[in-house]
Structures are given as structure tokens and as C-alpha cells.
Design an enzyme around this catalytic site. Structure first.
Site, PDB file in Angstrom:
ATOM      1  N   ARG A   2       0.842  -1.207   0.000  1.00 12.85           N
ATOM      2  CA  ARG A   2       0.000   0.000   0.000  1.00 12.85           C
ATOM      3  C   ARG A   2       0.875   1.253   0.000  1.00 12.85           C
ATOM      4  O   ARG A   2       0.560   2.241  -0.680  1.00 12.85           O
ATOM      5  CB  ARG A   2      -0.955  -0.028   1.198  1.00 12.85           C
ATOM      6  CG  ARG A   2      -2.052   1.009   1.089  1.00 12.85           C
ATOM      7  CD  ARG A   2      -3.149   0.808   2.115  1.00 12.85           C
ATOM      8  NE  ARG A   2      -2.656   0.953   3.478  1.00 12.85           N
ATOM      9  CZ  ARG A   2      -3.368   0.653   4.560  1.00 12.85           C
ATOM     10  NH1 ARG A   2      -4.613   0.203   4.447  1.00 12.85           N
ATOM     11  NH2 ARG A   2      -2.859   0.814   5.760  1.00 12.85           N
TER      12      ARG A   2
ATOM     13  N   LYS B 251      -2.882   6.524   1.297  1.00 16.67           N
ATOM     14  CA  LYS B 251      -2.683   6.895   2.705  1.00 16.67           C
ATOM     15  C   LYS B 251      -1.781   8.125   2.828  1.00 16.67           C
ATOM     16  O   LYS B 251      -0.702   8.089   3.443  1.00 16.67           O
ATOM     17  CB  LYS B 251      -2.132   5.700   3.491  1.00 16.67           C
ATOM     18  CG  LYS B 251      -2.529   5.748   4.959  1.00 16.67           C
ATOM     19  CD  LYS B 251      -2.451   4.398   5.608  1.00 16.67           C
ATOM     20  CE  LYS B 251      -2.527   4.474   7.108  1.00 16.67           C
ATOM     21  NZ  LYS B 251      -3.767   5.017   7.640  1.00 16.67           N
TER      22      LYS B 251
ATOM     23  N   GLU C   7     -16.657   5.598   4.462  1.00  8.80           N
ATOM     24  CA  GLU C   7     -15.933   4.994   5.593  1.00  8.80           C
ATOM     25  C   GLU C   7     -15.917   5.949   6.776  1.00  8.80           C
ATOM     26  O   GLU C   7     -16.347   7.098   6.681  1.00  8.80           O
ATOM     27  CB  GLU C   7     -14.524   4.599   5.186  1.00  8.80           C
ATOM     28  CG  GLU C   7     -13.615   5.754   4.808  1.00  8.80           C
ATOM     29  CD  GLU C   7     -12.172   5.305   4.546  1.00  8.80           C
ATOM     30  OE1 GLU C   7     -11.724   4.310   5.129  1.00  8.80           O
ATOM     31  OE2 GLU C   7     -11.496   5.996   3.771  1.00  8.80           O
TER      32      GLU C   7
END
Ligand code: PLP
Ligand code: COI
Length: 347
Positions: free
Chosen positions: A81, A185, A221
């Protein structure tokens, strides 16, 4: 040297550990990783990361198991990620191997900060990737730093045991932009949540549920975690390109299937929220945090509640959330067989 830490009291607060593992990218290559004493970590005040948020991070955990062994949960997934996020930022990132090796080294060098088995606590690893070359104008950094630090942690929401918390649907703020960076992220994705979080907390909500930024029709989310809901025998979780692909959620989907549930990864209209028997937030920090209720408000600042969905009594945990939690944490603490090979033993 054993540290004087009351393991029964650790929450989610930063402390100074012994070492940060650091590597610097300069002249087209990464330096050999070094264990730098915590207080010796320095940055140039002109480092781009301090001015233009050229920065991304990861979060993963190491556990002391029932059998005394130390395990890191799925570091390869966090490494991949970060690779994706670095590509999005247009900066060099560590290879998967380098990422994992530096995480392992961080655990070893700070092993006295790893909570013993039995406290429901773990060591949170925080890898950061920063653009550090000095800059005033908007240029792509030519020097970067990758570093891994750690901290012992207990529960994110401050409760000592698994317990449900109140949530609120956010209508007047977005976490991510349409066609933006929500699925990566980036550090810059987070400060926009600080003001809405303080509004939500002022009204007694622990968690905020964001909707898809483009149309506000679908569930996205929570501020620092993914959403899942239980409907009959289904584990339902949003399909959205503005949601961070959570490694906990990815794991829970497999655990849910192992436990006989059907996984539905699809768009979830907000009108479906009253139809779930259980709702929860999931992520490395929050693990599984069941949501006892969700309020829908025209704005976070408003006193008005336009809809209220109650899943459990406050503090109580539904049976499916409990089962998923026991299974996932069982694998992490070496109590349940790791049939999928998710944990990396630190030797
Ligand atoms: N969503 C957001 C916005 C997050 O910050 C996090 C935390 O990393 C998650 C979801 C959960 O992801 P993971 O399970 O990989 O920790
Ligand atoms: C994590 O769960 O690892 C996170 O990154 C959440 C963090 C923003 C508190």
C-alpha cells in the site's frame, strides 16, 4: 532494559521509544537503514514535507503471542500500500523487502516496548515516507526519508474491553474529494477530519461516518477506519474509490467467509443503514469497533437529528462483531491457527 510501563493503562498516545529505523534517498538510491536514537531524528526546516505535506504513512501492529512468539500482522500488505501511495505522490518509496526488514528491525530494537501477552495491547508500527529536500517552490522532492517508529498501544477509543460507541453521519464535510486521494494513505488526508471530529465529539459521538463525496448517496468509511455492516448472513462493506483499502477489512472478509458468512463488497446506499443488524468500524488502530447507533444530522454543528439508527445498547457488542473480533485477534495473538499465513514471526 525493561521499561517502567503500566501495560494495563496503555492507550493510543505517542511516547519516546529507544530507536527509529531510518533510510534516506539521495542521488537516486536509498542509504543502508540505520537505528537512530529517538531524540536524534532531525529534518531540515525547509524540508518539503513540513510545508507542502509531501508525506504518507502506514500503520501496522506487532503482537506478543500466547506462545511468547512475536508476530507482525501482514506487513507485506502495508508495504504494497505504501508503494502505491508513493507512486501517487510521485516520490520514491521503499521496496516491499526494505519496508518489511525495517519494520522487523524496529520491533527488535524497541522490544522492551512490546506489551506482554494478556493485556490486549500491542506495538503499533508507524512507517513514514517524507519528501525532505529543501524547497520553497512547488517542486518534486529529490531527497526522501523513510523511517519506522513504534509505540505500545491499547485500545483506540479508550475503552479497556471491546465495547460499542456512538457514531454520526457526516453531511457537511468530506474526508476525500471526488477523484481525489481518499484511496491512498497520504498524511494530508487526515487534518481535514480534525474540525469535524471535534464537532462530533462535542455532541458525544466517537466515530464519524463519511458518505461518498461526489453525490453523498453511498456509505464510504469512518474517519480512520472502514465500514462493515451485518445483514442476515452477509458481511457487507462498501465498494468505493474514495475509501482507503483497509488491510483489516481485507482480512475480515476472509475471516467472515471462513466463519460461514457471505461477503458483499458493493455500493451501500445510506438508505440501507437501518437494515443492518450490526455495524462496525475496522482498521489497525480501531481493530473492530462496533457502532451502537448512528445519527443522521443536517450538519455536525446542528442540534437536530433527522434519523437515528440503533444497532445495540451503548457499550454492548453484537454476536457477529464479537466472533469476528475473537477470530482476528486470536490469529494476531497466536491463539487461533494462522491458516492464511498472515503473520510474520520476528526472530
Ligand atoms: N480508513 C482510513 C481512512 C484509515 O486511516 C485506516 C487506517 O489505516 C483504515 C481505513 C484502516 O486500514 P487498515 O485496516 O489497513 O489499518
Ligand atoms: C491505522 O489504523 O493504522 C491508522 O492509520 C489510523 C490512524 C489515522 C489513527
Amino acid at each position: 532494559m525493561a521499561k517502567n510501563i503500566d501495560w494495563s493503562k496503555v492507550g493510543f498516545d505517542p511516547i519516546r521509544t529507544d530507536f527509529i529505523i531510518r533510510s534516506d534517498f539521495s542521488g537516486g538510491a536509498w542509504s543502508e537503514p540505520q537505528a537512530v536514537p529517538f531524540d536524534d531524528f532531525r529534518l531540515d526546516p525547509w524540508a518539503g514535507t513540513l510545508h507542502y505535506a509531501t508525506s504518507c504513512f502506514e500503520g501496522l501492529k506487532a503482537f506478543r503471542g500466547k506462545d511468547g512468539k512475536v508476530r507482525i500482522f501482514r506487513p507485506d500488505e502495508n508495504a504494497k500500500r505504501m508503494e502505491r501511495t508513493a507512486q501517487y505522490l510521485g516520490i520514491p518509496g521503499p521496496s516491499v523487502n526494505m519496508f518489511i526488514e525495517m519494520c522487523v528491525e524496529c520491533v527488535k530494537r524497541n522490544i522492551d516496548y512490546l506489551p506482554p501477552y494478556g493485556y490486549n495491547a500491542s506495538m503499533y508500527l508507524r512507517p513514514i515516507l517524507l519528501g525532505v529536500s529543501p524547497q520553497v517552490g512547488l517542486t518534486v522532492p529529490y531527497e526522501c526519508t523513510f523511517a519506522v517508529m513504534c509505540v505500545p498501544v491499547g485500545s483506540y477509543s479508550g475503552t479497556r474491553r471491546l465495547s460499542s460507541v456512538k457514531g454520526v453521519i457526516v453531511r457537511n464535510y468530506d474526508r476525500a474529494a471526488p477523484n481525489g486521494s481518499g484511496a491512498y494513505k497520504l498524511s494530508a488526508n487526515y487534518p481535514g477530519s480534525f474540525k469535524p471530529y471535534s464537532e462530533a465529539h462535542r455532541f458525544g459521538y466517537t466515530e464519524m461516518l463519511f458518505l461518498n463525496p461526489a453525490t453523498k448517496e453511498f456509505v464510504d468509511e469512518f474517519g480512520s477506519s472502514n465500514f462493515f455492516g451485518i445483514k442476515g448472513k452477509s458481511y457487507v462493506t462498501p465498494l468505493s474509490d474514495s475509501v482507503l483499502p483497509s488491510i483489516t477489512n481485507k482480512s475480515l472478509r476472509v475471516v467472515a467467509e471462513d466463519l460461514g458468512y457471505v461477503v458483499e463488497n458493493r455500493r451501500i446506499p445510506s438508505s440501507e443503514l437501518p437494515e443492518f443488524s450490526e455495524v462496525a468500524a475496522c482498521g489497525t488502530a480501531v481493530v473492530i469497533t462496533p457502532i451502537c447507533s448512528l445519527d443522521d444530522k443536517p450538519s455536525l454543528e446542528s442540534e437536530e437529528v433527522s434519523a437515528h439508527y440503533q444497532y445495540t445498547k451503548q457499550g454492548e457488542v453484537g454476536p457477529v462483531c464479537q466472533k469476528l473480533y475473537d477470530h482476528l485477534t486470536g490469529i494476531q495473538f497466536g491463539e487461533v491457527e494462522d491458516i492464511h499465513g498472515w503473520t510474520l514471526e520476528v526472530k
